[in-house]
Motif scaffolding. Structure first.
Motif, PDB file in Angstrom:
ATOM      1  N   ALA A  58      53.278  34.106  46.850  1.00  0.00           N
ATOM      2  CA  ALA A  58      53.534  34.034  45.411  1.00  0.00           C
ATOM      3  C   ALA A  58      52.215  34.177  44.653  1.00  0.00           C
ATOM      4  CB  ALA A  58      54.223  32.717  45.063  1.00  0.00           C
ATOM      5  N   TYR A  59      51.205  33.466  45.106  1.00  0.00           N
ATOM      6  CA  TYR A  59      49.883  33.497  44.483  1.00  0.00           C
ATOM      7  C   TYR A  59      49.314  34.914  44.510  1.00  0.00           C
ATOM      8  CZ  TYR A  59      45.251  31.569  43.361  1.00  0.00           C
ATOM      9  OH  TYR A  59      44.061  31.255  42.759  1.00  0.00           O
ATOM     10  N   ARG A  60      49.370  35.531  45.676  1.00  0.00           N
ATOM     11  CA  ARG A  60      48.817  36.877  45.860  1.00  0.00           C
ATOM     12  C   ARG A  60      49.494  37.874  44.901  1.00  0.00           C
ATOM     13  NH1 ARG A  60      49.410  36.937  51.034  1.00  0.00           N
ATOM     14  NH2 ARG A  60      47.327  36.209  51.479  1.00  0.00           N
ATOM     15  N   GLN A  61      50.796  37.768  44.771  1.00  0.00           N
ATOM     16  CA  GLN A  61      51.568  38.666  43.906  1.00  0.00           C
ATOM     17  C   GLN A  61      51.147  38.507  42.444  1.00  0.00           C
ATOM     18  OE1 GLN A  61      55.740  38.280  44.821  1.00  0.00           O
ATOM     19  NE2 GLN A  61      56.347  38.949  42.792  1.00  0.00           N
ATOM     20  N   ILE A  62      50.985  37.288  41.988  1.00  0.00           N
ATOM     21  CA  ILE A  62      50.600  37.036  40.596  1.00  0.00           C
ATOM     22  C   ILE A  62      49.160  37.475  40.344  1.00  0.00           C
ATOM     23  CG2 ILE A  62      50.241  35.258  38.839  1.00  0.00           C
ATOM     24  CD1 ILE A  62      52.525  33.677  40.305  1.00  0.00           C
ATOM     25  N   ALA A 118      42.176  33.548  46.323  1.00  0.00           N
ATOM     26  CA  ALA A 118      41.830  32.524  45.351  1.00  0.00           C
ATOM     27  C   ALA A 118      40.640  32.920  44.479  1.00  0.00           C
ATOM     28  CB  ALA A 118      41.544  31.202  46.048  1.00  0.00           C
ATOM     29  N   SER A 119      39.898  33.932  44.868  1.00  0.00           N
ATOM     30  CA  SER A 119      38.676  34.232  44.126  1.00  0.00           C
ATOM     31  C   SER A 119      38.618  35.653  43.557  1.00  0.00           C
ATOM     32  CB  SER A 119      37.467  34.003  45.029  1.00  0.00           C
ATOM     33  OG  SER A 119      37.538  34.832  46.162  1.00  0.00           O
ATOM     34  N   ARG A 120      39.707  36.401  43.579  1.00  0.00           N
ATOM     35  CA  ARG A 120      39.661  37.802  43.147  1.00  0.00           C
ATOM     36  C   ARG A 120      39.194  37.944  41.698  1.00  0.00           C
ATOM     37  NH1 ARG A 120      44.533  42.246  43.331  1.00  0.00           N
ATOM     38  NH2 ARG A 120      43.337  43.950  42.440  1.00  0.00           N
ATOM     39  N   ARG A 123      35.560  36.898  41.250  1.00  0.00           N
ATOM     40  CA  ARG A 123      34.613  37.911  41.732  1.00  0.00           C
ATOM     41  C   ARG A 123      34.450  39.035  40.709  1.00  0.00           C
ATOM     42  NH1 ARG A 123      37.572  37.757  46.132  1.00  0.00           N
ATOM     43  NH2 ARG A 123      38.164  39.935  45.935  1.00  0.00           N
ATOM     44  N   LEU A 124      35.556  39.456  40.112  1.00  0.00           N
ATOM     45  CA  LEU A 124      35.485  40.521  39.104  1.00  0.00           C
ATOM     46  C   LEU A 124      34.625  40.087  37.914  1.00  0.00           C
ATOM     47  CD1 LEU A 124      39.236  41.669  39.019  1.00  0.00           C
ATOM     48  CD2 LEU A 124      37.306  42.943  39.972  1.00  0.00           C
ATOM     49  N   LEU A 125      34.890  38.892  37.421  1.00  0.00           N
ATOM     50  CA  LEU A 125      34.146  38.404  36.260  1.00  0.00           C
ATOM     51  C   LEU A 125      32.683  38.143  36.613  1.00  0.00           C
ATOM     52  CD1 LEU A 125      34.224  37.633  33.308  1.00  0.00           C
ATOM     53  CD2 LEU A 125      35.043  35.376  33.977  1.00  0.00           C
ATOM     54  N   THR A 126      32.433  37.583  37.781  1.00  0.00           N
ATOM     55  CA  THR A 126      31.053  37.340  38.215  1.00  0.00           C
ATOM     56  C   THR A 126      30.283  38.648  38.319  1.00  0.00           C
ATOM     57  OG1 THR A 126      31.691  35.329  39.386  1.00  0.00           O
ATOM     58  CG2 THR A 126      29.600  36.332  40.028  1.00  0.00           C
TER      59      THR A 126
END
Length: 188
Positions: A58-62, A118-120, A123-126
């Motif tokens: 569920a988390y991955r999909q969102i 959990a960190s996608r 990572r993008l914002l960083t």
């Protein structure tokens, strides 16, 4: 999370998101999730190996849904202040459309062992903040600390809306939060 004709698996995921966003991971049992989805526990286990598997999928999909538009911000040549504001605007627009999904992913604590999901967005914002730092658009600040400042300011609005302290929609606060982020990070 796009809506449309749902299959059993989607119904189970939607029920998980609803319950976990209200009760937390430990507060939502498999029995409750199955009942909320209108399926038996056996049917749930035909689609997912375990509660952890269900929560992660569920988390991955969102996260995939939330990060799709944000990945375009990294490719933008717009000024840093505009890109940060757009990040906030997209985040709040998603919260306004899917408050339970946003809460599930961003405001609910998880213990996903060694999981990349959990960190996608972090990572993008960083990466965007680190690039801005290297280009001299930010004062010399550790990108992890800049991320902490940014997310702390941005995530409090949805949290306060969920707690009924601020009125919805979150989108009405995008400019004020962007201004606060610029001030805290020293964006010019």
């Amino acid at each position: 999370m796009a809506t449309g004709r749902k299959n059993r698996r989607d119904e189970i995921v939607a029920a998980t998101v609803r319950l976990v966003s209200r009760q937390g991971v430990s507060g939502a049992s498999i029995r409750q999730i199955a009942s909320e989805a209108g399926v038996t526990e056996g049917a749930l286990y035909r689609h997912f190996e375990s509660k952890d598997d269900l929560c992660q999928q569920a988390y991955r999909q969102i996260v995939a849904d939330m990060a799709e538009e944000k990945e375009q911000i990294l490719k933008s040549v717009a000024p840093l202040s505009a890109r940060l504001r757009e990040w906030i605007r997209l985040s709040y627009a998603y919260f306004d459309r899917y408050p339970e999904a946003f809460t599930y992913v961003v405001l609910t604590p998880y213990d996903f062992a060694e999981s990349d999901i959990a960190s996608r967005q972090g990572r993008l914002l960083t990466a965007m903040l680190a690039d801005a730092n290297r280009a001299g658009l930010l004062p010399d600040i550790d990108p992890a600390l800049a991320l902490s400042h940014f997310t702390g300011l941005m995530l409090n609005v949805p949290r306060l809306i969920n707690d009924h302290v601020l009125p919805a929609p979150a989108s009405q606060y995008a400019d004020a939060v962007a201004s606060a982020v610029w001030a805290v990070l020293g964006v010019t």
